[in-house]
Design a protein around this motif. Structure first.
Motif, short mmCIF file in Angstrom:
data_model
loop_
_atom_site.label_atom_id
_atom_site.label_comp_id
_atom_site.label_asym_id
_atom_site.label_seq_id
_atom_site.Cartn_x
_atom_site.Cartn_y
_atom_site.Cartn_z
N LYS A 158 -27.58 81.93 -12.24
CA LYS A 158 -28.39 82.19 -11.07
C LYS A 158 -28.67 80.95 -10.22
O LYS A 158 -29.11 81.06 -9.07
CB LYS A 158 -29.73 82.84 -11.48
N ASN A 159 -28.43 79.76 -10.76
CA ASN A 159 -28.61 78.54 -9.97
C ASN A 159 -27.32 78.08 -9.31
O ASN A 159 -27.29 77.06 -8.63
CB ASN A 159 -29.14 77.40 -10.86
N ALA A 160 -26.23 78.84 -9.51
CA ALA A 160 -24.93 78.46 -8.97
C ALA A 160 -24.73 79.01 -7.57
O ALA A 160 -25.31 80.05 -7.19
CB ALA A 160 -23.82 78.96 -9.88
N GLN A 161 -23.92 78.31 -6.78
CA GLN A 161 -23.55 78.76 -5.44
C GLN A 161 -22.03 78.75 -5.30
O GLN A 161 -21.33 77.99 -5.99
CB GLN A 161 -24.17 77.87 -4.36
N GLU B 182 -19.32 60.00 -3.81
CA GLU B 182 -20.65 59.64 -4.31
C GLU B 182 -21.31 60.80 -5.04
O GLU B 182 -22.48 60.71 -5.42
CB GLU B 182 -21.53 59.18 -3.15
N ARG B 183 -20.57 61.90 -5.22
CA ARG B 183 -21.14 63.09 -5.85
C ARG B 183 -20.58 63.27 -7.26
O ARG B 183 -19.57 62.66 -7.63
CB ARG B 183 -20.84 64.34 -5.00
N ASN B 184 -21.23 64.10 -8.01
CA ASN B 184 -20.78 64.44 -9.35
C ASN B 184 -19.85 65.64 -9.24
O ASN B 184 -20.30 66.77 -9.05
CB ASN B 184 -21.99 64.77 -10.23
N TYR B 185 -18.54 65.41 -9.34
CA TYR B 185 -17.58 66.46 -9.06
C TYR B 185 -16.52 66.59 -10.16
O TYR B 185 -16.33 65.70 -10.99
CB TYR B 185 -16.85 66.19 -7.73
N TYR C 251 -23.17 71.79 -16.96
CA TYR C 251 -23.91 72.15 -15.76
C TYR C 251 -24.09 73.65 -15.57
O TYR C 251 -24.52 74.10 -14.50
CB TYR C 251 -23.22 71.56 -14.51
N LYS C 252 -23.80 74.43 -16.58
CA LYS C 252 -23.80 75.89 -16.44
C LYS C 252 -25.15 76.47 -16.05
O LYS C 252 -25.21 77.49 -15.38
CB LYS C 252 -23.28 76.55 -17.72
N ASN C 253 -26.25 75.87 -16.43
CA ASN C 253 -27.56 76.41 -16.10
C ASN C 253 -28.30 75.55 -15.06
O ASN C 253 -29.52 75.68 -14.90
CB ASN C 253 -28.41 76.54 -17.36
N ARG C 254 -27.54 74.72 -14.38
CA ARG C 254 -28.14 73.83 -13.38
C ARG C 254 -27.60 74.17 -11.99
O ARG C 254 -26.88 75.14 -11.81
CB ARG C 254 -27.87 72.37 -13.78
N ARG C 255 -27.93 73.35 -11.01
CA ARG C 255 -27.51 73.64 -9.63
C ARG C 255 -26.06 73.19 -9.44
O ARG C 255 -25.79 72.06 -9.02
CB ARG C 255 -28.44 72.95 -8.63
N ILE C 256 -25.14 74.08 -9.75
CA ILE C 256 -23.73 73.77 -9.66
C ILE C 256 -23.12 74.53 -8.48
O ILE C 256 -23.41 75.71 -8.26
CB ILE C 256 -23.00 74.12 -10.99
N ALA D 45 -26.08 69.03 -0.51
CA ALA D 45 -27.21 68.13 -0.77
C ALA D 45 -28.01 68.57 -1.98
O ALA D 45 -28.52 67.73 -2.73
CB ALA D 45 -28.11 68.07 0.47
N GLU D 46 -28.11 69.87 -2.20
CA GLU D 46 -28.93 70.39 -3.29
C GLU D 46 -28.18 70.44 -4.63
O GLU D 46 -28.82 70.53 -5.68
CB GLU D 46 -29.41 71.80 -2.93
N ALA D 47 -26.87 70.39 -4.60
CA ALA D 47 -26.08 70.57 -5.82
C ALA D 47 -26.17 69.35 -6.74
O ALA D 47 -26.08 68.21 -6.29
CB ALA D 47 -24.62 70.84 -5.47
N GLU D 48 -26.34 69.62 -8.01
CA GLU D 48 -26.27 68.56 -9.02
C GLU D 48 -24.83 68.25 -9.39
O GLU D 48 -24.52 67.16 -9.85
CB GLU D 48 -27.03 68.99 -10.27
N ALA D 49 -23.95 69.23 -9.22
CA ALA D 49 -22.54 69.06 -9.54
C ALA D 49 -21.71 69.97 -8.63
O ALA D 49 -22.16 71.05 -8.23
CB ALA D 49 -22.28 69.39 -11.00
#
Length: 296
Positions: A239-242, A99-102, A207-212, A13-17
């Protein structure tokens, strides 16, 4: 598992990509097993004659003639490329992602992502495709669709041999054709391969510096340098990656990224099914709560 489902749901839910890294374990979960009952069903005659242990080993057997070689490979291609998987694991994954950005990075060569409806422009098959042939000498950087010929080989083969006129040869140098699979330094990376590689690179850069979210599914230890190690490295650097790892046998993460990792050691299909059920239950709860407050 309930707690892990919560974490997985929240991470999605939190991931942008989402970058999916898929290995052989994903297709195995979907029913594309290379040994056992399925292997015996389609290759019983080869097992009896050559005592071949599984589909993987059969691909390297030194068959006496090209007619026999292609009898084997036409079956291998057909039953692992041109039919749907016995279990709807890929379709469940597509429902989760559509429906996600993948983007999908995979070492699988069975084309099941596209068969399930994934966008071709969001796929990078790094190791080739069962549906493509190339010159065995790699005399030129082009691959060839094999579906029509493979279907003819399946229907016309007799006594473990295909008709000689169906044996494919290179249209440029005349050498025998072979599978477009990364087995040695003769693997052909055609224009389509390079375009997919560039789209993947651009997606990662965007997306390297975003919630990926890096979602690793069924990746083993045979080629960790393609998916597993790069995923670990990027999560450690960004640091925003999981990182999520779902694997029936080996689900783990390095100490450096454990605080941003979810590791589930279970069958991928079962996890996706539970996630689907979990999602429907949450929607039902929201609906019930909404009705309750409306009544008030």
């Amino acid at each position: 598992m309930s707690r892990e489902m919560d974490k997985l749901k929240n991470a999605l839910a939190e991931a942008e990509a989402v970058v999916i890294g898929a290995g052989a374990g994903l297709s195995a979960s979907a029913g594309f097993t290379y040994s056992g009952e399925r292997f015996e069903k389609y290759f019983g005659d080869f097992i009896e004659k050559y005592h071949i242990s599984d589909m993987y080993a059969g691909g390297f057997y030194p068959y006496e003639t090209l007619e026999e070689y292609w009898a084997w490979w036409s079956r291998h291609i057909y039953y692992n490329r041109y039919v749907d998987t016995p279990k709807p694991v890929y379709s469940r994954l597509h429902q989760l992602m559509k429906e996600r950005n993948y983007f999908v990075l995979t070492t699988n060569v069975d084309h099941q992502f596209q068969r399930a409806g994934f966008d071709k422009k969001r796929l990078f098959y790094t190791q080739g495709d069962y549906g493509l042939w190339q010159c065995s000498k790699a005399c030129h950087n082009k691959t060839y669709d094999n579906e029509e010929t493979v279907r003819s080989m399946i229907s016309e083969q007799k006594e473990m041999k295909v008709p000689s006129e169906l044996v494919p040869s290179c249209p440029v140098c005349g050498a025998p054709m072979t599978m477009n699979l990364r087995q040695d330094d003769l693997f052909v990376q055609d224009a389509g391969w390079h375009s997919a590689a560039e789209r993947y690179r651009e997606f990662i850069q965007n997306y390297k510096n975003r919630r990926i979210l890096f979602l690793e599914l069924g990746v083993g230890g045979n080629t960790p340098g393609i998916i597993k190690y790069p995923f670990w490295h990027m999560v450690n650097e960004w640091k925003n990656a999981q990182y999520i790892c779902i694997n029936a046998k080996e689900a783990y993460a390095p100490e450096e990224i454990k605080d941003r990792s979810i590791c589930i050691q279970a069958d991928i299909g079962e996890v996706l099914c539970q996630l689907d059920i979990y999602g429907k239950q949450q929607i039902q709860k929201l609906h019930i709560n909404s009705c309750f407050f409306d009544n008030e």
